[in-house]
Write a protein that holds these residues in place. Structure first.
Motif, PDB file in Angstrom:
ATOM      1  N   VAL A 152       0.833  -1.201   0.000  1.00  0.00           N
ATOM      2  CA  VAL A 152       0.000   0.000   0.000  1.00  0.00           C
ATOM      3  C   VAL A 152       0.875   1.261   0.000  1.00  0.00           C
ATOM      4  O   VAL A 152       0.588   2.237  -0.703  1.00  0.00           O
ATOM      5  N   LEU A 153       1.955   1.228   0.771  1.00  0.00           N
ATOM      6  CA  LEU A 153       2.848   2.392   0.843  1.00  0.00           C
ATOM      7  C   LEU A 153       3.503   2.675  -0.510  1.00  0.00           C
ATOM      8  O   LEU A 153       3.688   3.838  -0.894  1.00  0.00           O
ATOM      9  N   ASN A 154       3.862   1.623  -1.217  1.00  0.00           N
ATOM     10  CA  ASN A 154       4.445   1.807  -2.554  1.00  0.00           C
ATOM     11  C   ASN A 154       3.488   2.579  -3.459  1.00  0.00           C
ATOM     12  O   ASN A 154       3.900   3.463  -4.210  1.00  0.00           O
ATOM     13  N   ASP A 155       2.208   2.254  -3.367  1.00  0.00           N
ATOM     14  CA  ASP A 155       1.206   2.965  -4.166  1.00  0.00           C
ATOM     15  C   ASP A 155       0.951   4.376  -3.623  1.00  0.00           C
ATOM     16  O   ASP A 155       0.762   5.323  -4.396  1.00  0.00           O
ATOM     17  N   TRP A 156       0.945   4.502  -2.303  1.00  0.00           N
ATOM     18  CA  TRP A 156       0.678   5.798  -1.667  1.00  0.00           C
ATOM     19  C   TRP A 156       1.669   6.859  -2.146  1.00  0.00           C
ATOM     20  O   TRP A 156       1.285   7.980  -2.475  1.00  0.00           O
ATOM     21  N   TYR A 157       2.941   6.497  -2.192  1.00  0.00           N
ATOM     22  CA  TYR A 157       3.972   7.474  -2.551  1.00  0.00           C
ATOM     23  C   TYR A 157       4.109   7.683  -4.063  1.00  0.00           C
ATOM     24  O   TYR A 157       4.992   8.405  -4.509  1.00  0.00           O
ATOM     25  N   GLN A 158       3.201   7.074  -4.831  1.00  0.00           N
ATOM     26  CA  GLN A 158       3.134   7.370  -6.265  1.00  0.00           C
ATOM     27  C   GLN A 158       2.144   8.495  -6.554  1.00  0.00           C
ATOM     28  O   GLN A 158       2.008   8.922  -7.705  1.00  0.00           O
ATOM     29  N   GLN A 159       1.466   8.991  -5.525  1.00  0.00           N
ATOM     30  CA  GLN A 159       0.486  10.052  -5.729  1.00  0.00           C
ATOM     31  C   GLN A 159       1.177  11.352  -6.177  1.00  0.00           C
ATOM     32  O   GLN A 159       2.338  11.599  -5.869  1.00  0.00           O
ATOM     33  N   ALA A 160       0.418  12.169  -6.893  1.00  0.00           N
ATOM     34  CA  ALA A 160       0.970  13.371  -7.518  1.00  0.00           C
ATOM     35  C   ALA A 160       1.635  14.303  -6.522  1.00  0.00           C
ATOM     36  O   ALA A 160       2.634  14.963  -6.840  1.00  0.00           O
ATOM     37  N   PHE A 162       3.511  13.682  -4.186  1.00  0.00           N
ATOM     38  CA  PHE A 162       4.881  13.245  -3.871  1.00  0.00           C
ATOM     39  C   PHE A 162       5.756  13.153  -5.123  1.00  0.00           C
ATOM     40  O   PHE A 162       6.781  12.469  -5.129  1.00  0.00           O
ATOM     41  N   SER A 163       5.353  13.838  -6.193  1.00  0.00           N
ATOM     42  CA  SER A 163       6.051  13.708  -7.477  1.00  0.00           C
ATOM     43  C   SER A 163       7.496  14.210  -7.435  1.00  0.00           C
ATOM     44  O   SER A 163       8.309  13.845  -8.287  1.00  0.00           O
ATOM     45  N   SER A 164       7.835  15.045  -6.446  1.00  0.00           N
ATOM     46  CA  SER A 164       9.207  15.562  -6.372  1.00  0.00           C
ATOM     47  C   SER A 164      10.191  14.536  -5.807  1.00  0.00           C
ATOM     48  O   SER A 164      11.404  14.730  -5.872  1.00  0.00           O
ATOM     49  N   LEU A 165       9.677  13.437  -5.243  1.00  0.00           N
ATOM     50  CA  LEU A 165      10.551  12.403  -4.683  1.00  0.00           C
ATOM     51  C   LEU A 165      11.141  11.546  -5.794  1.00  0.00           C
ATOM     52  O   LEU A 165      10.456  11.215  -6.766  1.00  0.00           O
ATOM     53  N   ASN A 166      12.407  11.146  -5.639  1.00  0.00           N
ATOM     54  CA  ASN A 166      12.978  10.177  -6.567  1.00  0.00           C
ATOM     55  C   ASN A 166      12.750   8.769  -6.023  1.00  0.00           C
ATOM     56  O   ASN A 166      12.228   8.591  -4.911  1.00  0.00           O
ATOM     57  N   ASP A 167      13.114   7.758  -6.781  1.00  0.00           N
ATOM     58  CA  ASP A 167      12.835   6.373  -6.388  1.00  0.00           C
ATOM     59  C   ASP A 167      13.504   5.999  -5.072  1.00  0.00           C
ATOM     60  O   ASP A 167      12.906   5.302  -4.235  1.00  0.00           O
ATOM     61  N   ASP A 168      14.740   6.455  -4.868  1.00  0.00           N
ATOM     62  CA  ASP A 168      15.442   6.146  -3.618  1.00  0.00           C
ATOM     63  C   ASP A 168      14.729   6.758  -2.424  1.00  0.00           C
ATOM     64  O   ASP A 168      14.596   6.124  -1.368  1.00  0.00           O
ATOM     65  N   GLN A 169      14.268   7.995  -2.571  1.00  0.00           N
ATOM     66  CA  GLN A 169      13.553   8.657  -1.483  1.00  0.00           C
ATOM     67  C   GLN A 169      12.241   7.949  -1.178  1.00  0.00           C
ATOM     68  O   GLN A 169      11.868   7.785  -0.014  1.00  0.00           O
ATOM     69  N   ARG A 170      11.559   7.508  -2.237  1.00  0.00           N
ATOM     70  CA  ARG A 170      10.300   6.779  -2.028  1.00  0.00           C
ATOM     71  C   ARG A 170      10.550   5.486  -1.273  1.00  0.00           C
ATOM     72  O   ARG A 170       9.829   5.149  -0.321  1.00  0.00           O
ATOM     73  N   GLN A 171      11.566   4.732  -1.680  1.00  0.00           N
ATOM     74  CA  GLN A 171      11.853   3.444  -1.043  1.00  0.00           C
ATOM     75  C   GLN A 171      12.291   3.628   0.409  1.00  0.00           C
ATOM     76  O   GLN A 171      11.965   2.801   1.268  1.00  0.00           O
TER      77      GLN A 171
END
Length: 276
Positions: A152-160, A162-171
């Motif tokens: 769920v968190l993986n999907d949550w941080y794909q929301q618009a 949070f678009s300024s985050l890069n993949d490392d920051q999301r993970q």
């Protein structure tokens, strides 16, 4: 009582007793989120609170917004007197909770000299927007309660937002937030949903407590809300929605400058009162 971290001032200044900075984190966060930022604010005493359902308060399941505000009020009373100067700082959900507390006069027993909100919403006026938000938040709440949290968190941080985050920051965020309890997250999302929040701006403009808006340069949605609010605004360059996480040093510098403005205004007000 909510779990909290009290950090005493470590640096001596020539400015006398500085205000207590009280921090409320955003949805899925905890008091730990502020630790990097407050490192360079060590001349101030700081109180970092874990809101119900998160961090070390994760087992406290919130019932409604009044009970959430009451828990914050009880925690603040432990660390303050009526003489303690306080600056309230809240990010996103934490900012909205502070704004609702100000609107309901929850903090009137404290000597609050200012409130800083980072990327926080003032509420929805349109009933159709509120209905859509309710549907959206309820869907997320059910997912948090019923699905593996990392998924769920993986999907949550794909929301618009949070678009300024890069993949490392999301993970990194997914890894840190995975300690949360799905049931508590769902409950807090329902309690604090924007769908249930009144449109607070007219009320807030009448408050005696000064409010200052802070947001990231890349956070277009909340920059627009900030500009429309009529409150003073500080933009953190290079940051998105979560400015204190993405640019902690710049955030700290911005917050220090705002707190100094609050203190100057408070001193001028007291001087005027004493002379009349």
């Amino acid at each position: 009582m909510l779990y909290s971290r009290y950090l005493s001032a470590k640096k001596n200044t020539n400015r006398g007793t500085l205000p207590l900075l009280v921090f409320l984190h955003g949805f899925l966060g905890s008091s730990e989120d502020w630790l990097e930022s407050v490192k360079s604010l060590d001349e101030f005493p700081c109180l970092l609170i874990d809101l119900p359902g998160f961090g070390e308060s994760r087992h406290l399941k919130p019932q409604d917004m009044p009970s959430c505000l009451s828990a914050i009020e009880t925690t603040l009373k432990k660390y303050t007197t009526t003489q303690t100067k306080v600056v309230l700082v809240g990010y996103s959900m934490g900012g909205r909770i502070l704004l609702q507390g100000l609107a309901k006069q929850i903090f009137s027993h404290l000597s609050v000299i200012g409130c800083v909100v980072e990327g926080a919403h003032f509420g929805l006026r349109d009933q159709y927007e509120r209905a859509a938000r309710y549907t959206n938040d309820e869907s997320w709440a059910q997912r948090f309660e019923g699905e593996p949290i990392e998924q769920v968190l993986n999907d949550w941080y794909q929301q618009a937002v949070f678009s300024s985050l890069n993949d490392d920051q999301r993970q990194t965020l997914v890894k840190v937030r995975s300690d949360n309890l799905g049931e508590s997250i769902g409950a807090m999302l329902r309690v604090t949903s924007l769908a249930h929040q009144n449109y607070l701006l007219p009320n807030l403009r009448k408050q005696s407590v000064p409010i200052w808006y802070l947001c990231g340069e890349k956070d277009d949605k909340f920059k627009q809300l900030a500009a429309q609010s009529g409150f003073p605004v500080t933009i953190v360059q290079g940051a998105g929605h979560n400015a204190h996480h993405e640019c902690p040093i710049l955030f700290s510098e911005a917050l220090r400058a705002i707190v100094e403005r609050f203190s100057e205004t408070d001193k001028a007000s007291n001087k005027y009162s004493n002379n009349h």
